[in-house]
Design an enzyme around this catalytic site. Structure first.
Site, short mmCIF file in Angstrom:
data_model
loop_
_atom_site.label_atom_id
_atom_site.label_comp_id
_atom_site.label_asym_id
_atom_site.label_seq_id
_atom_site.Cartn_x
_atom_site.Cartn_y
_atom_site.Cartn_z
N ARG A 14 -4.13 -0.52 -3.81
CA ARG A 14 -4.84 0.67 -3.35
C ARG A 14 -6.34 0.62 -3.63
O ARG A 14 -6.87 -0.40 -3.97
CB ARG A 14 -4.23 1.95 -3.95
CG ARG A 14 -2.73 2.09 -3.72
CD ARG A 14 -2.38 2.14 -2.25
NE ARG A 14 -1.00 2.59 -2.04
CZ ARG A 14 -0.22 2.17 -1.07
NH1 ARG A 14 -0.63 1.27 -0.21
NH2 ARG A 14 1.00 2.65 -0.95
N LYS A 95 -1.41 -10.96 6.80
CA LYS A 95 -0.25 -10.07 6.87
C LYS A 95 -0.11 -9.52 8.28
O LYS A 95 -1.04 -8.92 8.83
CB LYS A 95 -0.43 -8.93 5.87
CG LYS A 95 0.68 -7.90 5.86
CD LYS A 95 1.92 -8.37 5.10
CE LYS A 95 3.06 -7.39 5.21
NZ LYS A 95 3.01 -6.31 4.24
N HIS A 132 5.70 -8.14 7.81
CA HIS A 132 6.51 -6.93 7.68
C HIS A 132 7.47 -6.98 8.86
O HIS A 132 7.10 -6.64 9.99
CB HIS A 132 5.65 -5.66 7.71
CG HIS A 132 6.46 -4.42 7.49
ND1 HIS A 132 6.24 -3.55 6.44
CD2 HIS A 132 7.52 -3.92 8.16
CE1 HIS A 132 7.13 -2.58 6.49
NE2 HIS A 132 7.92 -2.78 7.54
N ASP A 240 6.64 -5.11 -3.60
CA ASP A 240 6.20 -4.07 -2.68
C ASP A 240 5.92 -2.77 -3.44
O ASP A 240 6.18 -1.67 -2.95
CB ASP A 240 7.20 -3.82 -1.55
CG ASP A 240 6.57 -3.05 -0.39
OD1 ASP A 240 5.32 -2.97 -0.34
OD2 ASP A 240 7.31 -2.50 0.44
O1 DOR Z 1 7.18 1.63 1.69
C1 DOR Z 1 6.20 0.98 2.01
N1 DOR Z 1 4.97 1.33 1.58
N2 DOR Z 1 6.35 -0.07 2.80
C2 DOR Z 1 5.30 -0.74 3.31
O2 DOR Z 1 5.50 -1.66 4.05
C3 DOR Z 1 3.91 -0.31 3.01
C4 DOR Z 1 3.85 0.46 1.78
C5 DOR Z 1 2.56 1.23 1.61
O3 DOR Z 1 1.49 0.62 1.78
O4 DOR Z 1 2.61 2.40 1.28
ZN ZN Z 2 4.16 -3.64 1.24
#
Ligand code: DOR
Ligand code: ZN
Length: 350
Positions: A14, A95, A132, A240
């Site tokens: 983030r 990605k 993904h 993840d």
């Molecule tokens: O649950 C998820 N959250 N899956 C994803 O592929 C992305 C991730 C996110 O960035 O919040």
């Molecule tokens: Zn992810």
């Protein structure tokens, strides 16, 4: 119990204001992480990648270290000629998000064939394609299976491209992977090894267990466990870990993502122990197909062609209660008692 410090081959760190807490929680346990590029703006140039890496480094507490393997986001509009500079800046992979499939993917790819020039260049440069693997328009439980023909097209069209199918959740994906060449691997998360859709919506709704791809049936979970415990080396750890502030999870239109970074290794240690699988390579007998240490600290590094980490993860047999929140983020297993405390010691030079 001591094992080689782990890698996490799929994390979301983030941006401010979440970034600092997330980076510190992650670096407490992990030595090296593959950083996802679905920031706002997305990581699509060498400059953005370098700035993001610098922000991550600056967020570490004093004395902390975290090796960051960076990725960029593949867009149909991304000029393939920018890929050498991205690699030079430290990208190890790109990605692929199908458009609209998850958080910040509205600008994603509508047709995998439209990114052929970029995939060709990635193959030439030795960059890894992280996918993904969900087809955004299908029924939610079928989206992963429906993406598999696209994955097969990529694998056959680009015969030396290394590909990782991220966060696999279904028996169909596990079986498809097993039929593909060795240069195709997959990451598996902690939460998909532990929960099914029943845990998310089978009783009261559990927004902190909602993620993409959604957790599936018990039979799928069992295939994931078999893939991990089978020790083929192609299914390695990628959490993840995807934090969102509580206000964006407990909402009428909540975000997908489970925050596992602070608990992942403790939870995995229990899971492996409960299945009679050793935690360390030192304790692995000839009859054991794998160990936690292989899953988190060897197989992913080998797939990516990287040296093993030099630090140690201390897994102390010591009960602790998972905090109700880390800052504004509610972690996986909040409020639960875990049996192992995980802490990293030493590690690679930044
Ligand atoms: O649950 C998820 N959250 N899956 C994803 O592929 C992305 C991730 C996110 O960035 O919040
Ligand atoms: Zn992810």
């Amino acid at each position: 119990m001591r094992i080689t410090a782990p890698d996490d081959f799929h994390v979301h760190l983030r941006q401010a204001p979440l970034l600092q807490g997330i980076v510190r929680d992650t670096a407490h346990v992990f030595e090296r992480v593959l950083v996802m590029p679905n920031t706002d703006p997305p990581i699509v140039s060498a400059e953005l990648l370098e700035n993001y890496r610098a922000e991550i480094d600056a967020a570490l507490a004093s004395g902390q270290r975290l090796s960051t393997l960076m990725t960029f986001k593949l867009l149909s509009s991304l000029d393939p000629e920018t890929l050498p500079a991205l690699k030079e800046a430290g990208a190890v992979g790109g990605k692929l998000y199908p458009a609209g499939v998850t958080t910040n993917s509205e600008d994603g790819v509508r047709d995998v064939r439209s990114i052929s020039p970029q995939l060709e260049m990635m193959q030439e440069l030795g960059l890894v394609l992280e996918v993904h693997g969900e087809s955004p328009n299908g029924f939610v439980l079928d989206r992963e299976a429906e993406f598999l023909p696209d994955l097969e097209w990529i694998v056959t069209t680009f015969p030396s491209l290394r590909v990782v199918l991220e966060h696999v959740t279904s028996a169909a994906a596990v079986h498809a992977l097993e039929r593909m060449p060795e240069r195709v691997g997959a990451t598996i998360t902690v939460h998909h090894l532990l929960i099914t859709l029943d845990d998310v919506i089978g009783g009261k709704i559990r927004p902190h267990l909602f993620c993409k791809p959604v957790a599936k049936r018990e039979a799928d979970r069992e295939e994931l466990l078999a893939a991990v415990f089978g020790g083929s080396g192609r299914f390695f750890f990628g959490s993840d870990s995807a934090p969102h502030p509580v206000s964006e999870k407990e909402a009428s239109c909540g975000c997908a993502g489970v925050y596992t970074a602070p608990v992942a290794m403790s939870v995995l240690a229990e899971l492996f122990e409960d299945h009679g699988v050793p935690l360390s390579e030192d304790d692995r007998k000839e009859t054991d197909a794998t160990s936690l240490e292989r899953f988190t600290s060897r197989d992913g590094a080998a797939f990516y062609g990287l040296e093993r980490n030099t630090g140690i993860l201390d897994l102390a047999e010591e009960e602790w209660v998972v905090p109700a929140s880390y800052g504004t983020v509610v972690p996986f297993r909040a409020g639960k008692i875990l049996r192992y405390k995980a802490k990293k010691e030493g590690g690679n030079e930044p």
